[in-house]
Design a protein around this motif. Structure first.
Motif, PDB file in Angstrom:
ATOM      1  N   GLU A 284       0.843  -1.164  -0.144  1.00  0.00           N
ATOM      2  CA  GLU A 284      -0.007   0.140   0.156  1.00  0.00           C
ATOM      3  C   GLU A 284       0.884   1.289   0.123  1.00  0.00           C
ATOM      4  N   LEU A 285       1.969   1.229   0.602  1.00  0.00           N
ATOM      5  CA  LEU A 285       2.754   2.469   0.620  1.00  0.00           C
ATOM      6  C   LEU A 285       3.441   2.721  -0.852  1.00  0.00           C
ATOM      7  N   ALA A 286       3.850   1.645  -1.505  1.00  0.00           N
ATOM      8  CA  ALA A 286       4.263   1.743  -2.923  1.00  0.00           C
ATOM      9  C   ALA A 286       2.997   2.370  -3.597  1.00  0.00           C
ATOM     10  N   ASN A 287       1.594   2.077  -3.462  1.00  0.00           N
ATOM     11  CA  ASN A 287       0.696   2.377  -4.142  1.00  0.00           C
ATOM     12  C   ASN A 287       0.342   3.988  -3.964  1.00  0.00           C
ATOM     13  N   VAL A 288       0.462   4.325  -2.765  1.00  0.00           N
ATOM     14  CA  VAL A 288       0.394   5.701  -2.158  1.00  0.00           C
ATOM     15  C   VAL A 288       1.641   6.513  -2.782  1.00  0.00           C
ATOM     16  N   GLU A 289       2.658   5.997  -2.802  1.00  0.00           N
ATOM     17  CA  GLU A 289       3.895   6.768  -3.521  1.00  0.00           C
ATOM     18  C   GLU A 289       3.517   7.016  -4.976  1.00  0.00           C
ATOM     19  N   ALA A 290       2.894   6.004  -5.693  1.00  0.00           N
ATOM     20  CA  ALA A 290       2.513   6.247  -7.130  1.00  0.00           C
ATOM     21  C   ALA A 290       1.495   7.137  -7.570  1.00  0.00           C
TER      22      ALA A 290
ATOM     23  N   ILE B 236     -11.199  14.041   2.469  1.00  0.00           N
ATOM     24  CA  ILE B 236     -11.857  12.803   3.556  1.00  0.00           C
ATOM     25  C   ILE B 236     -10.906  12.013   3.563  1.00  0.00           C
ATOM     26  N   THR B 237     -10.153  11.257   2.745  1.00  0.00           N
ATOM     27  CA  THR B 237      -9.148  10.212   2.628  1.00  0.00           C
ATOM     28  C   THR B 237      -8.255  10.603   3.829  1.00  0.00           C
ATOM     29  N   ILE B 238      -7.534  11.789   3.728  1.00  0.00           N
ATOM     30  CA  ILE B 238      -6.501  12.254   4.675  1.00  0.00           C
ATOM     31  C   ILE B 238      -7.237  12.446   6.082  1.00  0.00           C
ATOM     32  N   SER B 239      -8.152  12.883   6.464  1.00  0.00           N
ATOM     33  CA  SER B 239      -9.039  13.330   7.715  1.00  0.00           C
ATOM     34  C   SER B 239      -9.109  11.776   8.001  1.00  0.00           C
ATOM     35  N   THR B 240      -9.607  11.068   7.265  1.00  0.00           N
ATOM     36  CA  THR B 240     -10.015   9.520   7.726  1.00  0.00           C
ATOM     37  C   THR B 240      -8.691   8.862   8.498  1.00  0.00           C
ATOM     38  N   ALA B 241      -7.630   8.741   7.498  1.00  0.00           N
ATOM     39  CA  ALA B 241      -6.422   8.291   7.992  1.00  0.00           C
ATOM     40  C   ALA B 241      -6.049   8.995   9.290  1.00  0.00           C
TER      41      ALA B 241
ATOM     42  N   LEU C 207      -1.508   7.135   5.438  1.00  0.00           N
ATOM     43  CA  LEU C 207      -2.479   6.444   4.363  1.00  0.00           C
ATOM     44  C   LEU C 207      -2.120   5.268   3.840  1.00  0.00           C
ATOM     45  N   ALA C 208      -1.098   4.733   3.995  1.00  0.00           N
ATOM     46  CA  ALA C 208      -0.941   3.399   3.649  1.00  0.00           C
ATOM     47  C   ALA C 208      -1.466   2.386   4.601  1.00  0.00           C
ATOM     48  N   ILE C 209      -1.283   2.577   5.875  1.00  0.00           N
ATOM     49  CA  ILE C 209      -1.996   1.649   6.682  1.00  0.00           C
ATOM     50  C   ILE C 209      -3.350   1.765   7.111  1.00  0.00           C
ATOM     51  N   TYR C 210      -4.183   3.081   6.684  1.00  0.00           N
ATOM     52  CA  TYR C 210      -5.550   3.217   6.509  1.00  0.00           C
ATOM     53  C   TYR C 210      -5.850   2.459   5.194  1.00  0.00           C
ATOM     54  N   PHE C 211      -5.358   2.513   4.000  1.00  0.00           N
ATOM     55  CA  PHE C 211      -5.740   1.473   3.138  1.00  0.00           C
ATOM     56  C   PHE C 211      -5.672   0.054   3.480  1.00  0.00           C
ATOM     57  N   VAL C 212      -4.756  -0.307   4.137  1.00  0.00           N
ATOM     58  CA  VAL C 212      -4.608  -1.633   4.750  1.00  0.00           C
ATOM     59  C   VAL C 212      -5.854  -2.038   5.418  1.00  0.00           C
ATOM     60  N   CYS C 213      -6.268  -1.235   6.518  1.00  0.00           N
ATOM     61  CA  CYS C 213      -7.301  -1.267   7.163  1.00  0.00           C
ATOM     62  C   CYS C 213      -8.596  -1.433   6.404  1.00  0.00           C
ATOM     63  N   ARG C 214      -8.897  -0.745   5.416  1.00  0.00           N
ATOM     64  CA  ARG C 214      -9.772  -0.537   4.455  1.00  0.00           C
ATOM     65  C   ARG C 214     -10.105  -1.863   3.594  1.00  0.00           C
TER      66      ARG C 214
ATOM     67  N   ILE D  71      -8.912  -4.833   4.965  1.00  0.00           N
ATOM     68  CA  ILE D  71      -8.584  -5.899   5.870  1.00  0.00           C
ATOM     69  C   ILE D  71      -9.208  -7.284   5.302  1.00  0.00           C
ATOM     70  N   GLU D  72     -10.352  -7.346   4.992  1.00  0.00           N
ATOM     71  CA  GLU D  72     -10.938  -8.708   4.758  1.00  0.00           C
ATOM     72  C   GLU D  72     -10.040  -9.219   3.511  1.00  0.00           C
ATOM     73  N   SER D  73      -9.829  -8.622   2.562  1.00  0.00           N
ATOM     74  CA  SER D  73      -9.075  -8.745   1.399  1.00  0.00           C
ATOM     75  C   SER D  73      -7.833  -9.505   1.581  1.00  0.00           C
ATOM     76  N   TYR D  74      -6.925  -8.620   2.628  1.00  0.00           N
ATOM     77  CA  TYR D  74      -5.928  -9.209   2.890  1.00  0.00           C
ATOM     78  C   TYR D  74      -5.716 -10.229   3.923  1.00  0.00           C
ATOM     79  N   GLU D  75      -6.939 -10.478   4.471  1.00  0.00           N
ATOM     80  CA  GLU D  75      -7.172 -11.501   5.450  1.00  0.00           C
ATOM     81  C   GLU D  75      -6.317 -11.323   6.837  1.00  0.00           C
ATOM     82  N   LEU D  76      -6.647 -10.142   7.417  1.00  0.00           N
ATOM     83  CA  LEU D  76      -5.957  -9.665   8.512  1.00  0.00           C
ATOM     84  C   LEU D  76      -6.981  -9.300   9.518  1.00  0.00           C
ATOM     85  N   THR D  77      -6.822  -9.179  10.628  1.00  0.00           N
ATOM     86  CA  THR D  77      -7.404  -8.912  11.905  1.00  0.00           C
ATOM     87  C   THR D  77      -7.053  -7.432  12.455  1.00  0.00           C
ATOM     88  N   GLY D  78      -8.118  -6.806  13.054  1.00  0.00           N
ATOM     89  CA  GLY D  78      -7.720  -5.554  13.486  1.00  0.00           C
ATOM     90  C   GLY D  78      -6.793  -5.602  14.471  1.00  0.00           C
TER      91      GLY D  78
END
Length: 624
Positions: free
Chosen positions: A411-417, A427-432, A551-558, A560-567
């Protein structure tokens, strides 16, 4: 050079091409994507290509296609394939929407997605906006110049004729296209060929407000806030009809399976289905593509009022009016998929493996095919089993990688791009930021013991200006945070609320903004002085390097199901890596205000890459 297996094994120990790469995100759809095997689910992508061809040849005007697939079957991989194939051709334009932040203002959001998509580079290695602008001029003037040549010529024209050059070109276009009812859209599209004005033009085309002085200089009227939704739909239809003169617009709606609902009770997929129905009926030509889960189609689309009419348009090419279903992988698909990923990996690192599937065994890969897996599950299996065949016994134990790290790195690489466009997404920035501060509840940072992160209670007229409130030190500290990247009246309106401490129960107002406030914004400047000099508030210069990890960790959280992670895993990763507590932006928001305007500001918040003008382009005179 001779490559040894040990060299490759060392590479495998240190690099894993599959880790964290199980989710396709918008940056991969627009930019460099994951390795793709075109034969996998080719029936779906070919249906889109066939539809584009039919529209281009005049056999159809508008086509609706819906793709359905269970989670992990790689709908977004197919969309990425479609985008990258269309990018190589001159016959189409690609428009993509996957964010539905406010379903009550879907027309404005769609206009912003259209404008943002057309900023992406097309087949001629310039923005799609610029391709359309050049085509308009060429038809009107009977010229044959490329977009890059016009980009080179514009500075000379504007220097000699000022804005009259654009007025002349606009009038020329309208003479040959009298059916265009909004001349300002034509004018704004033509402004995109000016390296100095492209950012302002694309911003205006998004339906957003320019500083009044800039709007007047370009001859563009600012939108009226009370008519913005109706105006957005009218403008987007006009834009799409203009693009249709020269390209087939392919309009894709992805990630529709969210639970968000509009005030009328319709869920995201239903809101978009109604929008697509309207577009199908009103557009001159185009291909409309939707991607969703099968249950979303059955439970939501078919439950709509007048569902039959909606279905007829969303699956117009299917004889049974059913979506195109993606298939699970078979053994041959798996071998082809893994082979392609490894081929790209070894080529990037200039290595020659003993066989194309190394270090995997083909028999084991084919065994996976018996369970009809998804693309996501196969890539996850590969990530977990990507180890050298010959493990060296005296190797030190490999440090266990945190399960969130590869996802965060991806996600960090995606954010960089895509950071230039992300810096405009308030809204994305404030939510992160909200998520980061929420992780710090109970912690003491810069002398503030954080107790809660709260919404700001406000009447309708005041909503949307202050993003959230940080409460700390037993309620003695109440910091209102407002992320404002917009220009025009909005910055003044936001500052007006940010200084009203009594009304919104604040002890401090904090403005986050990366760019200067226009000199003509007198009211905003007045409110800013009040914030900094009288109210003890703060203006923090929003820096991309500070917001990127949040932003990167926010996108991971968003995802979360696709990445098969837990909160719990995400919270643990944030704490282990001190992503929130050591973030400079977080600490500056909580620290004592300086009372000074930041020095690290830009003059324009839309930093878009612009092709270099061709130095030797013919300098044609407009003869005004």
């Amino acid at each position: 050079m001779t490559v040894t297996t040990s060299t490759i094994d060392d590479l495998i120990r240190n690099e894993n091409p599959f880790a964290g790469h199980i989710v396709v995100r918008p940056p991969q759809i627009w930019g460099k994507s994951f390795p793709d095997v075109s034969s996998i689910n080719a029936h779906a992508s070919n249906a889109v290509f066939d539809a584009v061809d039919k529209v281009r040849k005049g056999k159809r005007e508008t086509v609706g296609i819906t793709i359905t697939a269970e989670k992990g079957l790689s709908k977004s991989h197919i969309i990425s394939r479609i985008r990258h194939r269309l990018q190589t051709e001159d016959s189409s334009l690609f428009i993509y929407m996957s964010k539905y932040d406010n379903l009550n203002q879907i027309k404005s959001l769609f206009l912003q997605s259209v404008a943002s998509s057309l900023r992406a580079f097309g087949s001629q290695k310039v923005m799609q906006w610029q391709e359309i602008a050049a085509a308009l001029i060429n038809e009107a003037k009977q010229w044959k110049y490329t977009p890059e040549q016009y980009i080179s010529m514009y500075p000379g024209w504007l220097s000699k004729h000022s804005s009259k050059a654009i007025v002349n070109l606009t009038e020329s276009v309208l003479k040959v296209k009298p059916e265009i009812t909004n001349p300002y859209i034509v004018k704004a599209i033509l402004w995109t060929l000016s390296p100095v004005h492209i950012n302002y033009a694309s911003y205006w085309l998004s339906g957003l407000e320019l500083a009044q002085s800039q709007a007047e200089a370009m001859g563009l009227p600012n939108p009226k806030s009370e008519d913005r939704e109706a105006e957005a739909l009218s403008n987007v239809r006009q834009i799409l009809d203009i693009t249709s003169y020269y390209r087939v617009p392919v309009i894709c709606f992805d990630e529709l399976d969210i639970a968000d609902a509009a005030d009328n009770g319709f869920l995201a997929a239903q809101v978009i289905a109604n929008l697509v129905k309207d577009l199908y009926n009103s557009l001159k030509q185009g291909v409309l593509l939707l991607a969703m889960y099968p249950r979303t189609w059955e439970d939501q689309i078919k439950a709509l009022p007048e569902a039959e009419a909606v279905v007829d348009r969303l699956a117009s090419e299917q004889a049974d009016r059913q979506p195109i279903a993606l298939k699970y992988l078979n053994s041959d698909d798996i071998v082809a998929l893994v082979s392609q990923w490894l081929q790209d990996f070894y080529k990037e690192h200039q290595q020659s493996p003993p066989h194309p599937l190394y270090p995997f065994d083909e028999t084991k890969l084919r065994e996976l095919g018996k369970s009809r897996p998804t693309v996501r599950s196969v890539l996850k299996w590969c990530a977990e089993n990507f180890v050298p065949i010959k493990l060296i016994t005296n190797d030190p134990p490999k440090k266990k990688i945190h399960p969130v790290k590869p996802c965060f790195d991806n996600e960090l690489a995606n954010v960089e791009a895509s950071i230039d466009s992300l810096m405009q997404e308030e809204i994305t920035i404030s939510t992160a930021l909200w998520m980061a501060f929420n992780n710090l509840i109970g912690e003491t940072v810069e002398g503030v013991t954080i107790e809660s992160i709260e919404e700001v209670l406000a009447k309708a007229v005041d909503e949307g200006f202050i993003d959230f409130k940080i409460v700390g030190n037993k309620g003695k500290v109440r910091i209102g945070v407002s992320v404002v990247q917009q220009n025009g009246k909005f910055i003044g309106a936001a500052l007006k609320r940010l200084i009203d401490y009594k009304k919104f129960d604040l002890t401090r107002g904090c403005l986050l903004r990366s760019k200067n406030i226009n000199q003509g914004a007198g009211l905003a400047k007045k409110h800013l002085r009040t914030l900094l000099e009288e109210k003890g508030g703060e203006w923090i210069g929003l820096q991309s390097q500070d917001i990127k990890p949040l932003l990167a960790i926010y996108f991971v959280c968003r995802n979360i199901e696709s990445y098969e992670l837990t909160g719990e895993q995400i919270v643990d990763f944030i704490e282990q890596n001190k992503l929130a507590i050591n973030n400079p932006l977080i600490r500056e928001i909580l620290s004592d205000p300086s009372g000074q305007k930041p020095t690290n500001l830009t003059d324009d918040g839309l930093s878009i890459s612009i092709p270099q003008p061709i130095a030797n382009a013919d300098n044609i005179d407009l003869n005004l």
